[in-house]
Write a protein that holds these residues in place. Sequence first.
Motif, PDB file in Angstrom:
ATOM      1  N   ALA A  46       0.825  -1.207   0.000  1.00  0.00           N
ATOM      2  CA  ALA A  46       0.000   0.000   0.000  1.00  0.00           C
ATOM      3  C   ALA A  46       0.854   1.249   0.000  1.00  0.00           C
ATOM      4  O   ALA A  46       0.634   2.175  -0.773  1.00  0.00           O
ATOM      5  N   ASN A  47       1.860   1.264   0.878  1.00  0.00           N
ATOM      6  CA  ASN A  47       2.727   2.440   0.928  1.00  0.00           C
ATOM      7  C   ASN A  47       3.550   2.573  -0.338  1.00  0.00           C
ATOM      8  O   ASN A  47       3.743   3.653  -0.869  1.00  0.00           O
ATOM      9  N   GLY A  48       4.055   1.438  -0.813  1.00  0.00           N
ATOM     10  CA  GLY A  48       4.895   1.499  -1.989  1.00  0.00           C
ATOM     11  C   GLY A  48       4.109   1.825  -3.232  1.00  0.00           C
ATOM     12  O   GLY A  48       4.627   2.417  -4.174  1.00  0.00           O
ATOM     13  N   PRO A 367      -6.722   6.971   6.171  1.00  0.00           N
ATOM     14  CA  PRO A 367      -5.759   6.127   5.444  1.00  0.00           C
ATOM     15  C   PRO A 367      -4.321   6.286   5.914  1.00  0.00           C
ATOM     16  O   PRO A 367      -3.567   5.307   5.950  1.00  0.00           O
ATOM     17  N   ILE A 368      -3.916   7.502   6.275  1.00  0.00           N
ATOM     18  CA  ILE A 368      -2.540   7.704   6.721  1.00  0.00           C
ATOM     19  C   ILE A 368      -2.293   6.958   8.022  1.00  0.00           C
ATOM     20  O   ILE A 368      -1.293   6.245   8.183  1.00  0.00           O
ATOM     21  N   ASN A 369      -3.209   7.109   8.979  1.00  0.00           N
ATOM     22  CA  ASN A 369      -3.033   6.430  10.262  1.00  0.00           C
ATOM     23  C   ASN A 369      -3.114   4.917  10.099  1.00  0.00           C
ATOM     24  O   ASN A 369      -2.352   4.180  10.742  1.00  0.00           O
ATOM     25  N   GLU A 374      -0.111  -0.113  10.663  1.00  0.00           N
ATOM     26  CA  GLU A 374       0.289  -1.405  10.117  1.00  0.00           C
ATOM     27  C   GLU A 374       1.799  -1.506   9.919  1.00  0.00           C
ATOM     28  O   GLU A 374       2.433  -2.497  10.302  1.00  0.00           O
ATOM     29  N   SER A 375       2.387  -0.475   9.329  1.00  0.00           N
ATOM     30  CA  SER A 375       3.826  -0.531   9.055  1.00  0.00           C
ATOM     31  C   SER A 375       4.638  -0.444  10.338  1.00  0.00           C
ATOM     32  O   SER A 375       5.658  -1.124  10.490  1.00  0.00           O
ATOM     33  N   HIS A 376       4.190   0.366  11.301  1.00  0.00           N
ATOM     34  CA  HIS A 376       4.899   0.503  12.579  1.00  0.00           C
ATOM     35  C   HIS A 376       4.879  -0.812  13.349  1.00  0.00           C
ATOM     36  O   HIS A 376       5.897  -1.251  13.890  1.00  0.00           O
ATOM     37  N   ALA A 377       3.703  -1.451  13.411  1.00  0.00           N
ATOM     38  CA  ALA A 377       3.597  -2.729  14.116  1.00  0.00           C
ATOM     39  C   ALA A 377       4.444  -3.798  13.451  1.00  0.00           C
ATOM     40  O   ALA A 377       5.069  -4.624  14.119  1.00  0.00           O
ATOM     41  N   LYS A 427      -3.039  12.047  12.351  1.00  0.00           N
ATOM     42  CA  LYS A 427      -4.352  12.595  12.693  1.00  0.00           C
ATOM     43  C   LYS A 427      -5.129  13.001  11.453  1.00  0.00           C
ATOM     44  O   LYS A 427      -6.159  13.668  11.550  1.00  0.00           O
ATOM     45  N   GLY A 428      -4.643  12.615  10.299  1.00  0.00           N
ATOM     46  CA  GLY A 428      -5.310  12.884   9.042  1.00  0.00           C
ATOM     47  C   GLY A 428      -4.590  13.936   8.236  1.00  0.00           C
ATOM     48  O   GLY A 428      -3.606  14.538   8.683  1.00  0.00           O
ATOM     49  N   GLU A 429      -5.065  14.175   7.011  1.00  0.00           N
ATOM     50  CA  GLU A 429      -4.466  15.209   6.185  1.00  0.00           C
ATOM     51  C   GLU A 429      -4.618  16.566   6.861  1.00  0.00           C
ATOM     52  O   GLU A 429      -5.663  16.888   7.408  1.00  0.00           O
ATOM     53  N   ASN A 430      -3.542  17.335   6.834  1.00  0.00           N
ATOM     54  CA  ASN A 430      -3.526  18.679   7.424  1.00  0.00           C
ATOM     55  C   ASN A 430      -3.844  18.654   8.920  1.00  0.00           C
ATOM     56  O   ASN A 430      -4.424  19.594   9.454  1.00  0.00           O
ATOM     57  N   GLY A 431      -3.439  17.564   9.595  1.00  0.00           N
ATOM     58  CA  GLY A 431      -3.785  17.395  11.007  1.00  0.00           C
ATOM     59  C   GLY A 431      -2.957  18.210  11.977  1.00  0.00           C
ATOM     60  O   GLY A 431      -3.346  18.355  13.140  1.00  0.00           O
ATOM     61  N   TYR A 432      -1.828  18.739  11.551  1.00  0.00           N
ATOM     62  CA  TYR A 432      -0.974  19.565  12.408  1.00  0.00           C
ATOM     63  C   TYR A 432      -0.619  20.846  11.661  1.00  0.00           C
ATOM     64  O   TYR A 432      -0.351  20.822  10.469  1.00  0.00           O
ATOM     65  N   SER A 433      -0.600  21.969  12.378  1.00  0.00           N
ATOM     66  CA  SER A 433      -0.184  23.246  11.788  1.00  0.00           C
ATOM     67  C   SER A 433       0.770  23.950  12.741  1.00  0.00           C
ATOM     68  O   SER A 433       0.473  24.082  13.937  1.00  0.00           O
ATOM     69  N   PHE A 434       1.917  24.389  12.202  1.00  0.00           N
ATOM     70  CA  PHE A 434       2.879  25.122  13.022  1.00  0.00           C
ATOM     71  C   PHE A 434       2.435  26.583  13.153  1.00  0.00           C
ATOM     72  O   PHE A 434       2.193  27.267  12.162  1.00  0.00           O
TER      73      PHE A 434
END
Length: 490
Positions: A46-48, A367-369, A374-377, A427-434
């Motif tokens: 999926a990632n690739g 989808p990002i999470n 999956e990949s982290h585990a 936390k999803g697309e655009n989930g963090y903003s500086f």
Amino acid sequence: MDSDRISRRRVLGSLGASGVLALAGCVGGDDDSDNNTSNGGDNGSANGGDNGGANGGDNGSANGGDNGGATESPSGTLRIGVLQDFSGQLAIYGAQGAAGFYSGLAHKAGSDPLSSDAVSAGDYTYSVGDIDIEIRARDTQFAPTQAQQLAQDLVTQDDVDLLYGVGNSGGAISVINNVVDQSGVPFIAGPAASAGITADEGTCRERVFRANENTAMDARSGGVYIADQTDVDQMALFGADDAFGSSVVNNYRAVLENRGVDIVNERAVPEDLDQPEWVGLLDEAQSAGAQGIVGGFTATGLTGFFPAFLDGNYDMQLFGGFASRLTLGVVGDTLQQVLDDFSDEALAAAEFGPFTTRYHWNQYDNPINDSFVESHASAYGVVPDLFTSGAFTAASAVIQAINEEGEVSADAIVSGMTGMTVTDTPKGENGYSFQEYNNQARSEMTVAPVTVTPDSQENWPAAIQPGDPTERVSADDVTIPTGETSCDLN
């Protein structure tokens, strides 16, 4: 007391002097790491395929073309000094900081993250598109002086372009004041979580960023929940007599009072206060009419506070935040011993929770999470934990900045991350903003009940876990507004 409710004396007997509970972002040993004022197959495909195409290849081109003006993905070598605690009792936090960062790079590369062997001191290489990354990972051993010395060595001997990490706030502050200021090498702090790192003029800098959530976000999300979702209108606030405790109390007070909750009792308390002395303070809080109580302490402070509270049968509800698996493992084992029926229903009847959480793997459905979990585990044998989302986001932001600026350099990272909304986050697309005024990333928090870890839940070695979210606390509500900080980079 109902048989399904926790007997305070039984919990006291089981816990003894350990006093471990998630309180106001101060989670036993967990917030020692924050504070240190003392404190594959399917996923690879999926990632690739999908993410790899979008993020590893197309993302560099799209971001560079649409946002940064570059016509092709930038190329070059980026040297990153990773400073984490890889040894000792709190090595679990260094593991989260490193594995989360490697996972963020992997998502942008559309590939698998560095293996678990890289979650230790050493030199490693990784490629994201045409960006060749040389990682110099070093063990800070949870010591501020060690963090500072290693940072100096990375800057002067290894010529790194970026510093990332440090698990305790004392070490992060030492790196800022003694390495970043002298060298100009940008620094992304994390998991160190003292709010002052990015809120106080003494440490906030144009070249210092933090994606990880901080203690103020813990406290403010808890305050919003108490004020808006409970019937509690009178609170007692206790905090350790240090910068960490003050941060917890100040941020809870600010939110609660702004929402009409009265603070009827507030005390700064020495960390070494014993149980008999705590009895008097808790009696005082109850006499003042407190219906709820917050305790902002590290493990040292909890050894007196927690037994006194449990043994006193006070009519005050305890509020706080979810810890990482280390502390939840201890608490879960204890609850298994003291509950006649160790079930979700018994936990609810015992009024154990709900608590707030910065991030846990099961709090976000996107989808990002999903790919991240999956990949982290697969790579590290555990699902992502409390600090891993911020670490992932830090790495994601670095690659996004380079792609948008069209250049592999420290200056490109600083320019690109300033005011950035991070596209790819757990936390999803655009989930963090500086935030431009202090380079702290804001993101929403969740509130969830405490539930028994089901047998079907793999790679979470604790008997309890956060349940499905019952409340989302917005990024605007959990961050310290510009008018309440002494840092203003604008």
